[in-house]
Motif scaffolding. Structure first.
Motif, PDB file in Angstrom:
ATOM      1  N   GLY A 120       0.800  -1.212   0.000  1.00 40.32           N
ATOM      2  CA  GLY A 120       0.000   0.000   0.000  1.00 40.32           C
ATOM      3  C   GLY A 120       0.834   1.264   0.000  1.00 40.32           C
ATOM      4  N   THR A 121       2.130   1.128   0.273  1.00 40.35           N
ATOM      5  CA  THR A 121       3.021   2.275   0.235  1.00 40.35           C
ATOM      6  C   THR A 121       3.378   2.594  -1.213  1.00 40.35           C
TER       7      THR A 121
ATOM      8  N   ARG B  79      -8.167   5.201   6.461  1.00 38.47           N
ATOM      9  CA  ARG B  79      -7.752   5.732   5.168  1.00 38.47           C
ATOM     10  C   ARG B  79      -8.603   6.953   4.830  1.00 38.47           C
ATOM     11  N   THR B  80      -7.960   7.996   4.340  1.00 39.19           N
ATOM     12  CA  THR B  80      -8.667   9.199   3.905  1.00 39.19           C
ATOM     13  C   THR B  80      -8.296   9.460   2.451  1.00 39.19           C
ATOM     14  N   GLY B  81      -8.711  10.601   1.929  1.00 42.88           N
ATOM     15  CA  GLY B  81      -8.347  10.940   0.563  1.00 42.88           C
ATOM     16  C   GLY B  81      -6.884  11.303   0.417  1.00 42.88           C
ATOM     17  N   ASN B  82      -6.184  11.516   1.550  1.00 46.44           N
ATOM     18  CA  ASN B  82      -4.771  11.859   1.527  1.00 46.44           C
ATOM     19  C   ASN B  82      -3.948  10.740   2.132  1.00 46.44           C
TER      20      ASN B  82
ATOM     21  N   ALA C 226       4.594   7.441   0.574  1.00 41.36           N
ATOM     22  CA  ALA C 226       3.224   7.653   1.043  1.00 41.36           C
ATOM     23  C   ALA C 226       2.649   6.333   1.530  1.00 41.36           C
ATOM     24  N   PHE C 227       1.982   6.353   2.670  1.00 41.32           N
ATOM     25  CA  PHE C 227       1.430   5.151   3.288  1.00 41.32           C
ATOM     26  C   PHE C 227      -0.091   5.148   3.150  1.00 41.32           C
ATOM     27  N   PRO C 228      -0.712   3.961   3.064  1.00 41.23           N
ATOM     28  CA  PRO C 228      -2.152   3.905   2.802  1.00 41.23           C
ATOM     29  C   PRO C 228      -3.039   4.266   3.983  1.00 41.23           C
ATOM     30  N   PHE C 229      -2.551   4.048   5.209  1.00 38.27           N
ATOM     31  CA  PHE C 229      -3.387   4.272   6.381  1.00 38.27           C
ATOM     32  C   PHE C 229      -2.703   5.203   7.372  1.00 38.27           C
TER      33      PHE C 229
ATOM     34  N   SER D 274       1.106   8.088  17.325  1.00 36.54           N
ATOM     35  CA  SER D 274       0.499   8.294  16.022  1.00 36.54           C
ATOM     36  C   SER D 274       1.529   8.050  14.938  1.00 36.54           C
ATOM     37  N   GLY D 275       1.070   7.551  13.789  1.00 29.45           N
ATOM     38  CA  GLY D 275       1.986   7.261  12.701  1.00 29.45           C
ATOM     39  C   GLY D 275       1.249   6.801  11.470  1.00 29.45           C
ATOM     40  N   CYS D 276       1.865   5.926  10.701  1.00 29.84           N
ATOM     41  CA  CYS D 276       1.313   5.413   9.459  1.00 29.84           C
ATOM     42  C   CYS D 276       1.326   3.885   9.472  1.00 29.84           C
ATOM     43  N   CYS D 277       0.346   3.289   8.776  1.00 29.63           N
ATOM     44  CA  CYS D 277       0.242   1.831   8.733  1.00 29.63           C
ATOM     45  C   CYS D 277       0.198   1.342   7.288  1.00 29.63           C
ATOM     46  N   GLN D 278       0.641   0.109   7.095  1.00 25.47           N
ATOM     47  CA  GLN D 278       0.642  -0.520   5.789  1.00 25.47           C
ATOM     48  C   GLN D 278       0.410  -2.020   5.950  1.00 25.47           C
ATOM     49  N   ARG D 279       0.170  -2.685   4.843  1.00 25.28           N
ATOM     50  CA  ARG D 279       0.053  -4.131   4.863  1.00 25.28           C
ATOM     51  C   ARG D 279       1.448  -4.728   5.043  1.00 25.28           C
ATOM     52  N   GLY D 280       1.540  -5.768   5.870  1.00 23.18           N
ATOM     53  CA  GLY D 280       2.841  -6.368   6.146  1.00 23.18           C
ATOM     54  C   GLY D 280       3.042  -7.737   5.550  1.00 23.18           C
ATOM     55  N   GLY D 281       2.026  -8.269   4.880  1.00 25.03           N
ATOM     56  CA  GLY D 281       2.190  -9.595   4.293  1.00 25.03           C
ATOM     57  C   GLY D 281       0.878 -10.121   3.764  1.00 25.03           C
TER      58      GLY D 281
END
Length: 232
Positions: free
Chosen positions: A96-97, A196-199, A209-212, A225-232
């Motif tokens: 998602g990044t 997830r938002t529009g940004n 850029a990260f998806p969440f 607080s931070g950013c999240c992504q799929r890990g597998g």
């Protein structure tokens, strides 16, 4: 998600003056939305090259039969090749990044050889879609990292490491825009709230850029607080 709530959550994450308690409050509100029987059903934003749908696996396209798709260590055509994908490969997992370099958009993919980067023009949506998957969230100031997989959560900072129990991914009712993962250490509860938002989410240190967007409330009561992504 209402504009009032979205604005409050944005301020809680991005404005240093806001106390961590507001983050926890926003996370609790997100949980209420997911759990409330009367929550309004909203459609997720349509996936685009700028905002890939991490729940959807991909297939390799635009690669000749006698060629391969290079998976590189960095989002750069001259970066080291860590593995390759044959033409027409299916079930390719994306984190998602994304990274934009000139006119090219790169997506991060998850392979048996590790995570790497491919040019997004060589991928197209495939089946199936996944409603649950490992997650990785990171943040800065302070630096922290958490990964979840197989019912476990590994949390680390430069000064400490912790292992917590992780529940299943729970999506907000009627939406693939937000999810929570409940955490536990003994009887103490915690939670990852990702939305997830529009940004896209930015780590503030790179062009990736990260998806969440993510809020972590640890079983010890700490809030990050931070950013999240799929890990597998």
């Amino acid at each position: 998600m209402s504009s009032v709530f979205a604005g409050a959550l944005y301020r809680a994450i991005h404005l240093p003056a806001v106390r961590p308690g507001m983050l926890a409050l926003c996370a609790a509100a997100m949980l209420a939305v997911s759990a409330s029987p009367g929550a309004a059903e909203t459609a997720a934003p349509a996936p685009t090259p700028d905002m890939p749908d991490v729940s959807r696996r991909q297939m390799v396209i635009n690669v000749a039969k006698d060629d391969v798709l290079n998976v590189r260590a960095q989002p750069d055509a001259s970066a080291e090749i860590i593995t390759t994908l044959p033409p027409y490969s299916r079930n390719v997992i994306i984190a998602g990044t994304r990274h934009e370099s000139g006119k090219e958009i790169w997506w991060q993919v998850v392979t048996p050889a590790g995570t790497g980067w491919v040019n997004a023009r060589y991928l197209a949506p495939d089946e199936p879609s996944d409603t649950s998957f490992p997650v990785r969230c990171t943040g800065t100031e302070p630096f922290w990292n958490i990964t979840t997989a197989n019912g476990e959560a590994q949390f680390s900072t430069p000064d400490s490491q912790s292992e917590w129990t992780a529940g299943q991914m729970e999506w907000a009712r009627g939406s693939m825009n937000a999810f929570i993962i409940r955490l536990k250490k003994g009887d103490a509860p915690g939670q990852i709230t990702a939305f997830r938002t529009g940004n896209a989410c930015s780590d503030g240190m790179s062009d990736t850029a990260f998806p969440f967007h993510g809020v972590l409330t640890g079983p010890d009561g700490s809030v990050y607080s931070g950013c999240c992504q799929r890990g597998g």
